[in-house]
Motif scaffolding. Structure first.
Motif, PDB file in Angstrom:
ATOM      1  N   GLY A  96      26.948   8.953 -34.107  1.00 19.53           N
ATOM      2  CA  GLY A  96      28.000   9.430 -35.205  1.00 19.53           C
ATOM      3  C   GLY A  96      29.436   9.869 -34.772  1.00 19.53           C
ATOM      4  O   GLY A  96      30.312  10.359 -35.337  1.00 19.53           O
ATOM      5  N   GLY A  97      29.713   9.526 -33.540  1.00 18.05           N
ATOM      6  CA  GLY A  97      31.068  10.031 -32.658  1.00 18.05           C
ATOM      7  C   GLY A  97      31.953   8.874 -33.012  1.00 18.05           C
ATOM      8  O   GLY A  97      31.491   7.476 -32.936  1.00 18.05           O
ATOM      9  N   ASN A  98      33.280   9.229 -32.638  1.00 21.21           N
ATOM     10  CA  ASN A  98      34.319   8.018 -32.285  1.00 21.21           C
ATOM     11  C   ASN A  98      34.396   7.781 -30.961  1.00 21.21           C
ATOM     12  O   ASN A  98      35.132   8.404 -30.174  1.00 21.21           O
ATOM     13  CB  ASN A  98      35.616   8.660 -33.135  1.00 21.21           C
ATOM     14  CG  ASN A  98      36.675   7.629 -32.943  1.00 21.21           C
ATOM     15  OD1 ASN A  98      36.559   6.562 -31.972  1.00 21.21           O
ATOM     16  ND2 ASN A  98      37.769   7.729 -33.810  1.00 21.21           N
ATOM     17  N   ALA A  99      33.982   6.711 -30.560  1.00 20.52           N
ATOM     18  CA  ALA A  99      33.749   6.107 -29.186  1.00 20.52           C
ATOM     19  C   ALA A  99      35.364   5.894 -28.597  1.00 20.52           C
ATOM     20  O   ALA A  99      35.532   6.344 -27.277  1.00 20.52           O
ATOM     21  CB  ALA A  99      33.141   4.921 -29.089  1.00 20.52           C
ATOM     22  N   THR A 100      36.157   5.735 -29.447  1.00 20.45           N
ATOM     23  CA  THR A 100      37.651   5.609 -29.164  1.00 20.45           C
ATOM     24  C   THR A 100      38.032   6.858 -28.412  1.00 20.45           C
ATOM     25  O   THR A 100      39.120   6.686 -27.623  1.00 20.45           O
ATOM     26  CB  THR A 100      38.460   5.004 -30.215  1.00 20.45           C
ATOM     27  OG1 THR A 100      37.852   3.813 -30.741  1.00 20.45           O
ATOM     28  CG2 THR A 100      39.813   4.781 -29.501  1.00 20.45           C
TER      29      THR A 100
END
Length: 175
Positions: A96-100
């Motif tokens: 659920g994290g923002n990989a960017t």
């Protein structure tokens, strides 16, 4: 007679050494050689720990007769930088994290230079007929839980079928 035995033994040893000698291979020939990718490990765990004791200000609690038993399998692969960053980015997104934004921060916090190869230890998911193996995955048992100074037992604890499928661990060196 002893000299004859010694001569025969020396001849056999010399023959076996020459048969197993390594042969040099030219660079252009080496480029055509293919090998198998990665390594797989399977283990039948049988771990016993006498006690794990937590002490605070003289009081303690002990987890006694701890065992870990069951089967597990793991693969080991070397990932290039791009493959590692893709795998880590996929894991971050799955959670659920923002990989960017998280990927560069995680790499910096871990000291990863962004170009090195990484060793990946993975517990693959079992599917189809292999999924039956789930019933023999590791189980953790604590025989008894007691307070310090010979206190009474609070009973035991068991964690059945510790499922590590899909877990990945990455290892890399620091510059």
């Amino acid at each position: 007679m002893n000299m004859l035995k010694l001569t025969a033994a020396a001849a056999i040893a010399a023959a076996s050494l020459s048969a197993s000698a390594m042969t040099a291979i030219a660079d252009q020939d080496l480029s055509a050689v293919a090998g198998q990718d990665g390594v797989s490990i399977a283990a039948d765990l049988n771990i016993n720990i006498g006690a794990f004791t937590y002490t605070d200000s003289g009081a303690s609690v002990s987890f006694n007769n701890i065992t870990v038993r069951g089967l597990m399998d793991m693969t080991i692969d070397v990932l290039g930088a791009a493959a590692f960053q893709t795998a880590l980015g996929t894991s971050i997104a799955t959670l659920g994290g923002n990989a960017t934004t998280i990927l560069p921060a995680t790499a910096a916090a871990l000291g990863y230079n962004g170009v090195s190869d990484v060793v990946q230890f993975a517990f693959p998911a079992s599917v189809g007929a292999e999924a039956d193996a789930h019933v023999v995955t590791p189980t953790i048992t604590v025989g008894s839980i007691t307070t310090g100074n010979g206190g009474a037992s609070f009973g035991g604890l068991q964690i059945k079928n510790l499922d590590l499928q899909g877990t990945k661990v990455w290892m890399f060196g620091h510059p």
